[in-house]
Design an enzyme around this catalytic site. Structure first.
Site, PDB file in Angstrom:
ATOM      1  CB  ALA A   1      51.287  48.232  47.681  1.00 14.62           C
TER       2      ALA A   1
ATOM      3  CB  SER B   1      54.269  40.055  47.093  1.00 17.04           C
ATOM      4  OG  SER B   1      55.183  39.896  46.037  1.00 17.04           O
TER       5      SER B   1
ATOM      6  CE1 TYR C   1      51.281  42.893  43.670  1.00 13.59           C
ATOM      7  CE2 TYR C   1      53.534  42.146  44.048  1.00 13.59           C
ATOM      8  CZ  TYR C   1      52.172  41.892  44.023  1.00 13.59           C
ATOM      9  OH  TYR C   1      51.707  40.635  44.360  1.00 13.59           O
TER      10      TYR C   1
ATOM     11  N   GLY D   1      38.592  39.673  46.671  1.00 13.74           N
ATOM     12  CA  GLY D   1      39.172  39.050  45.480  1.00 13.74           C
ATOM     13  C   GLY D   1      38.952  37.546  45.468  1.00 13.74           C
TER      14      GLY D   1
HETATM   15  P1  NDP Z   1      44.105  37.673  40.626  1.00 14.50           P
HETATM   16  O1  NDP Z   1      44.357  38.772  39.644  1.00 14.50           O
HETATM   17  O2  NDP Z   1      43.702  36.318  40.141  1.00 14.50           O
HETATM   18  O3  NDP Z   1      43.024  38.129  41.683  1.00 14.50           O
HETATM   19  C1  NDP Z   1      42.941  39.415  42.185  1.00 14.50           C
HETATM   20  C2  NDP Z   1      41.533  39.608  42.714  1.00 14.50           C
HETATM   21  O4  NDP Z   1      41.426  40.918  43.277  1.00 14.50           O
HETATM   22  C3  NDP Z   1      40.478  39.492  41.623  1.00 14.50           C
HETATM   23  O5  NDP Z   1      39.503  38.549  42.043  1.00 14.50           O
HETATM   24  C4  NDP Z   1      39.879  40.891  41.514  1.00 14.50           C
HETATM   25  O6  NDP Z   1      38.487  40.779  41.292  1.00 14.50           O
HETATM   26  C5  NDP Z   1      40.169  41.473  42.902  1.00 14.50           C
HETATM   27  N1  NDP Z   1      40.293  42.933  42.866  1.00 14.50           N
HETATM   28  C6  NDP Z   1      41.232  43.665  42.229  1.00 14.50           C
HETATM   29  N2  NDP Z   1      40.999  44.978  42.396  1.00 14.50           N
HETATM   30  C7  NDP Z   1      39.888  45.072  43.168  1.00 14.50           C
HETATM   31  C8  NDP Z   1      39.129  46.165  43.679  1.00 14.50           C
HETATM   32  N3  NDP Z   1      39.472  47.433  43.425  1.00 14.50           N
HETATM   33  N4  NDP Z   1      38.044  45.907  44.427  1.00 14.50           N
HETATM   34  C9  NDP Z   1      37.671  44.635  44.682  1.00 14.50           C
HETATM   35  N5  NDP Z   1      38.349  43.556  44.235  1.00 14.50           N
HETATM   36  C10 NDP Z   1      39.434  43.771  43.471  1.00 14.50           C
HETATM   37  O7  NDP Z   1      45.442  37.626  41.500  1.00 14.50           O
HETATM   38  P2  NDP Z   1      46.059  36.525  42.488  1.00 14.50           P
HETATM   39  O8  NDP Z   1      45.042  35.576  42.955  1.00 14.50           O
HETATM   40  O9  NDP Z   1      47.303  36.032  41.890  1.00 14.50           O
HETATM   41  O10 NDP Z   1      46.487  37.494  43.701  1.00 14.50           O
HETATM   42  C11 NDP Z   1      45.778  37.557  44.921  1.00 14.50           C
HETATM   43  C12 NDP Z   1      46.659  38.267  45.951  1.00 14.50           C
HETATM   44  O11 NDP Z   1      47.857  37.529  46.140  1.00 14.50           O
HETATM   45  C13 NDP Z   1      47.080  39.682  45.547  1.00 14.50           C
HETATM   46  O12 NDP Z   1      47.098  40.511  46.686  1.00 14.50           O
HETATM   47  C14 NDP Z   1      48.488  39.470  45.043  1.00 14.50           C
HETATM   48  O13 NDP Z   1      49.262  40.632  45.138  1.00 14.50           O
HETATM   49  C15 NDP Z   1      48.973  38.370  45.956  1.00 14.50           C
HETATM   50  N6  NDP Z   1      50.090  37.595  45.439  1.00 14.50           N
HETATM   51  C16 NDP Z   1      49.967  36.762  44.347  1.00 14.50           C
HETATM   52  C17 NDP Z   1      51.059  36.030  43.917  1.00 14.50           C
HETATM   53  C18 NDP Z   1      51.005  35.084  42.777  1.00 14.50           C
HETATM   54  O14 NDP Z   1      52.045  34.510  42.438  1.00 14.50           O
HETATM   55  N7  NDP Z   1      49.875  34.876  42.145  1.00 14.50           N
HETATM   56  C19 NDP Z   1      52.357  36.138  44.592  1.00 14.50           C
HETATM   57  C20 NDP Z   1      52.361  37.029  45.696  1.00 14.50           C
HETATM   58  C21 NDP Z   1      51.268  37.713  46.099  1.00 14.50           C
HETATM   59  P3  NDP Z   1      37.699  41.766  40.272  1.00 14.50           P
HETATM   60  O15 NDP Z   1      38.591  41.966  39.082  1.00 14.50           O
HETATM   61  O16 NDP Z   1      36.422  41.063  39.996  1.00 14.50           O
HETATM   62  O17 NDP Z   1      37.479  43.013  41.061  1.00 14.50           O
END
Ligand code: NDP
Length: 248
Positions: free
Chosen positions: A154, A138, A151, A12
């Site tokens: 997980a 999270s 969520y 990601g």
């Molecule tokens: P984003 O939605 O910006 O990023 C999520 C990333 O995951 C994307 O780049 C997406 O890329 C990738 N992704 C999703 N599904 C898949 C898949 N099946 N295979 C490969 N890549 C995948 O979210 P955030 O940056 O906010 O979140 C990042 C992490 O931090 C997550 O685990 C989230 O749960 C955690 N988090 C975030 C918080 C926040 O406040 N933002 C708080 C707490 C935890 P693509 O779509 O190109 O596949």
């Protein structure tokens, strides 16, 4: 601790927290590998960061594809020093409306994919007796938040898996840690908070630092935990949350 040219794999890594981590690791001298489903977004991130970034398109819920992905990365770059299981999806819905297929999709993306990728990378790290695996949890795993049932399940699983992996792998030189970000400004948090002003106000009111975090706050913590400075830290769940989890 790591070989001359350290390699970090960040899932990601094209957006949000992953993009900030990719920037930090690239700036810190790592060959930085970002993985995601969207080739265009990955290419844009590479363009933004620079030539030390390499992109691999993979839907990580296609579990059978993961061993091939890791083999390709190893063939291209020789080794992996750091794996960051950051990719994730969110689902906000009252529990009575969640289909089991939706629940499974969140578990597969946020919990099973990190396990399968860690297993494959750990096989390689075990042969080198070194490495760092970092998971992303999270606040949903720290206290109860309504309407994020799958969520939460997980992320609670990720925290348990961090401890289990740490005790299994640390004797062999591989550290395993987890960051539990608070509410950080990204597309994902905007999706959960922007249309819910009441929830946003509640988040801010219980965050002692009185503001949302920014992705680089998490990136700095990830870089530290992966560095030799953190060499005696394993099995840790590090909150990067402005105090949110302990807020009144
Ligand atoms: P984003 O939605 O910006 O990023 C999520 C990333 O995951 C994307 O780049 C997406 O890329 C990738 N992704 C999703 N599904 C898949 C898949 N099946 N295979 C490969 N890549 C995948 O979210 P955030 O940056 O906010 O979140 C990042 C992490 O931090 C997550 O685990 C989230 O749960 C955690 N988090 C975030 C918080 C926040 O406040 N933002 C708080 C707490 C935890 P693509 O779509 O190109 O596949």
């Amino acid at each position: 601790m790591y070989s001359a040219q350290a390699v970090a794999v960040i899932t990601g890594g094209a957006s949000g927290l992953g993009l900030a981590m990719a920037k930090r690791f690239a700036a810190g001298g790592y060959t930085t590998i970002i993985v995601g489903r969207n080739a265009e977004r990955l290419a844009k991130a590479k363009e933004e960061i620079g030539k030390q970034v390499f992109t691999y398109v993979c839907d990580l819920t296609q579990f059978e594809a993961i061993p091939g992905l890791v083999n390709t990365i190893l063939a291209d770059h020789g080794h992996v020093d750091v794996l960051i299981n950051n990719a994730g999806i969110h689902l906000k819905k009252p529990m009575q409306e969640i289909e089991h297929t939706e629940f499974l999709r969140v578990i597969e993306t946020n919990l099973v994919a990190p396990f399968v990728l860690s297993r494959e990378v750990a096989r390689h790290m075990l042969s080198r007796h070194q490495g760092h695996i970092l998971h992303i949890s999270s606040m949903a795993a720290q206290y109860g938040i309504p309407q994020v049932m799958a969520y939460t399940a997980a992320k609670a699983g990720i925290e348990g898996m961090t401890r289990a992996m740490a005790v299994e792998l640390s004797p062999h030189g591989i550290r395993v840690n987890c960051i539990a970000p608070g509410f950080i400004e990204t597309d994902m948090s905007s999706g959960a908070l922007d249309n819910d002003p009441e929830r946003k106000a509640r988040v801010l009111s219980r965050t002692p630092m009185g503001k949302l975090g920014c992705p680089s706050d998490v990136a700095e913590a990830a870089f530290f935990l992966s560095s030799p400075a953190a060499r005696y830290i394993t099995g840790e769940i590090l909150r990067v949350d402005g105090g949110n989890a302990i807020g009144f």
